[in-house]
Design an enzyme around this catalytic site. Structure first.
Site, PDB file in Angstrom:
ATOM      1  N   HIS A 184      72.393  28.384 -63.528  1.00  0.00           N
ATOM      2  CA  HIS A 184      73.086  27.136 -63.238  1.00  0.00           C
ATOM      3  C   HIS A 184      74.438  27.121 -63.940  1.00  0.00           C
ATOM      4  O   HIS A 184      74.520  27.428 -65.137  1.00  0.00           O
ATOM      5  CB  HIS A 184      72.274  25.934 -63.727  1.00  0.00           C
ATOM      6  CG  HIS A 184      70.850  25.925 -63.253  1.00  0.00           C
ATOM      7  ND1 HIS A 184      69.824  25.378 -63.994  1.00  0.00           N
ATOM      8  CD2 HIS A 184      70.283  26.410 -62.114  1.00  0.00           C
ATOM      9  CE1 HIS A 184      68.674  25.520 -63.339  1.00  0.00           C
ATOM     10  NE2 HIS A 184      68.931  26.144 -62.200  1.00  0.00           N
TER      11      HIS A 184
ATOM     12  N   TYR B  95      70.088  21.735 -76.116  1.00  0.00           N
ATOM     13  CA  TYR B  95      71.472  21.964 -75.709  1.00  0.00           C
ATOM     14  C   TYR B  95      72.246  20.655 -75.733  1.00  0.00           C
ATOM     15  O   TYR B  95      71.818  19.637 -75.191  1.00  0.00           O
ATOM     16  CB  TYR B  95      71.574  22.673 -74.357  1.00  0.00           C
ATOM     17  CG  TYR B  95      70.761  22.131 -73.217  1.00  0.00           C
ATOM     18  CD1 TYR B  95      71.343  21.345 -72.228  1.00  0.00           C
ATOM     19  CD2 TYR B  95      69.403  22.442 -73.091  1.00  0.00           C
ATOM     20  CE1 TYR B  95      70.613  20.882 -71.158  1.00  0.00           C
ATOM     21  CE2 TYR B  95      68.656  21.971 -72.029  1.00  0.00           C
ATOM     22  CZ  TYR B  95      69.264  21.191 -71.059  1.00  0.00           C
ATOM     23  OH  TYR B  95      68.526  20.722 -70.002  1.00  0.00           O
TER      24      TYR B  95
END
Length: 470
Positions: A71, A134
């Site tokens: 992604h 993240y």
């Protein structure tokens, strides 16, 4: 595999531009371990960008071989393992010469990675109960541009530790396109505001044919509008060049002009600055020699304190102060601007042709700045990534006066320069019938800081000759 304790904080550049691997100090004993997952001061000093995270996500994976990706999102992210171990694969899916470049590495709690906007990222767990976090600097939006690549793409040829036939993958990830069918993610766009003014038209010419550069006139983007925040998807822009300004120096001394000058040069700039800060946009702001009083005999430097004499200069100084608070900004200070449209040179040429002998001020010193040179200098600062801050940008060469410029215009248009009479500023405005703004007597700006970036301004006298020859 146990986590390595006691590493020194170290950042390493990978073959993919902007993709940075970081070794992180992990402190542990028999009780477990501790680390600073993101420490802005230390990590930016080590070479990581201060990317302004706004959200922290956690991905937990209970089985070995869980695979996610590839992604590419329109934001930056900082990926760090909380527990376990992962194999990561990153593919550059941005427009440019490194499109398709691949980098792989293993991450554990002592190793993290900074993934820039547009770089595809994918992760395969190598231990059970693996969790990684993240940090991202934007929120998910259905209107944003996302790019994907198939995990099994033959061009990328990623050597997965565990065969993709034997791992847990979502049907959606399996359906992503091959590299040949991927539309590269474009860079963040540039927006020129005030695109119909003298500088705006020069910027149109400078950026003619350049992809990703948009132009907006005042009718298309009103900086005073309460709907400005929603007028664009601002996260898609990396740079805004504000060429919109109120420049009627004398009218600014009237009640209506004062209001209009503050509206455009301060409130409009403040609105753009707020948007720039919220969206990590580099704001290019045009300043003026009018922020100084011109009392010094030396050229003004970027660090000289402002001392504006009139309303226009006050509004420009206020706008400068606002923009200077932004982390990413260029304040481009210029003077005596000449471009396409009504200007001093055209006025003098017209007077010469009509047989009118003008009286022109001879006690104000400065250098001419042509809008195409100003546009070129702005693009240079942005394209080269020059250090953010304030830069003087005018023509170079010997300083001159308005009277000398008028005589040059008369000469180049075939008229007697002796027809121009030099007068003092006080004499010139003694019989003025309308409002008059005070002018700095010395408008010469020091160009050393700009020249240190590799941009050499052209000689103002030569540019005037070229301008008149056209």
């Amino acid at each position: 595999m146990s986590t390595e304790f006691g590493k020194q904080l170290q950042v390493t550049q990978t073959p993919i531009p902007g993709l940075l691997v970081a070794d992180i100090p992990v402190h542990g004993d028999s009780r477990g371990w501790f680390k600073e997952n993101w420490q802005q001061a230390k990590m930016t000093a080590a070479g990581l960008p201060d990317f302004g995270p706004v959200q922290n996500n956690v991905s937990f994976n209970d089985a070995v071989g869980t695979t996610r990706g590839i992604h590419a999102e329109p934001w930056d992210k900082w990926v760090s393992v909380a527990t376990g171990r992962i194999f990561g694969a990153w593919v550059d899916l941005r427009e440019g010469p490194t499109f398709g470049a691949v980098y792989t590495a293993e991450l554990d709690p002592s190793r993290a990675i900074f993934v820039p906007r547009g770089v595809g990222n994918s992760y395969q767990t190598l231990e059970p109960d693996t969790a990684y976090t993240y940090l991202v600097n934007d929120h998910w939006s259905p209107d944003a541009t996302y790019t994907f690549l198939n995990l099994a793409d033959e061009s990328a040829a990623i050597e997965w530790p565990i065969s993709l036939q034997n791992v847990e993958i979502s049907a959606k990830d399996l359906a992503h396109p091959r590299l040949a069918d991927v539309s590269p993610m474009p860079p963040r766009k540039t927006l020129v505001v005030g695109a119909n003014g003298q500088l705006g038209r020069a910027l149109r010419a400078e950026y003619d044919g350049v992809a990703g550069v948009e132009f907006a006139t005042r009718d298309e983007l009103n900086l005073s509008s309460p709907a400005l925040d929603s007028a664009r998807r601002w996260r898609d822009y990396g740079t805004v060049i504000n060429a919109a300004a109120y420049t009627a120096v004398d009218l600014a001394e009237t009640p209506a002009g004062r209001r209009d000058a503050w509206t455009a040069n301060v409130h409009g700039v403040a609105a753009l600055a707020r948007i720039a800060a919220a969206n990590r946009i580099t704001l290019v702001h045009i300043s003026s020699d009018y922020v100084f009083d011109g009392h010094s005999d030396a050229p003004s430097t970027e660090t000289d304190p402002p001392a504006p004499l009139g309303v226009y200069g006050q509004t420009k100084a206020a706008g400068d102060a606002i923009v200077s608070t932004l982390p990413q900004h260029y304040i481009v200070r210029t003077s005596w601007v000449i471009g396409d449209g009504k200007n001093f040179v055209h006025t003098m040429a017209s007077l010469a042709e009509r047989g009118i002998d003008p009286k022109v001020v001879h006690d104000q010193a400065g250098r001419l700045t042509f809008t195409d040179d100003l546009a070129r200098g702005i693009r240079h600062l942005v394209d080269t990534g020059a250090p953010f801050g304030t830069y003087n940008l005018t023509g170079s060469g010997a300083p001159t006066t308005w009277a000398d410029i008028a005589r040059t215009v008369f000469t180049h248009t075939g008229h007697d320069p002796a027809r121009v009479t030099g007068v003092s500023t006080d004499e010139y405005f003694a019989f003025a019938t309308g409002p008059v703004a005070p002018r700095p007597r010395n408008s010469v700006l020091d160009l050393a800081k700009l020249e240190a970036t590799g941009f050499m301004p052209q000689d103002g006298g030569q540019r005037l000759a070229d301008f008149l020859n056209k």
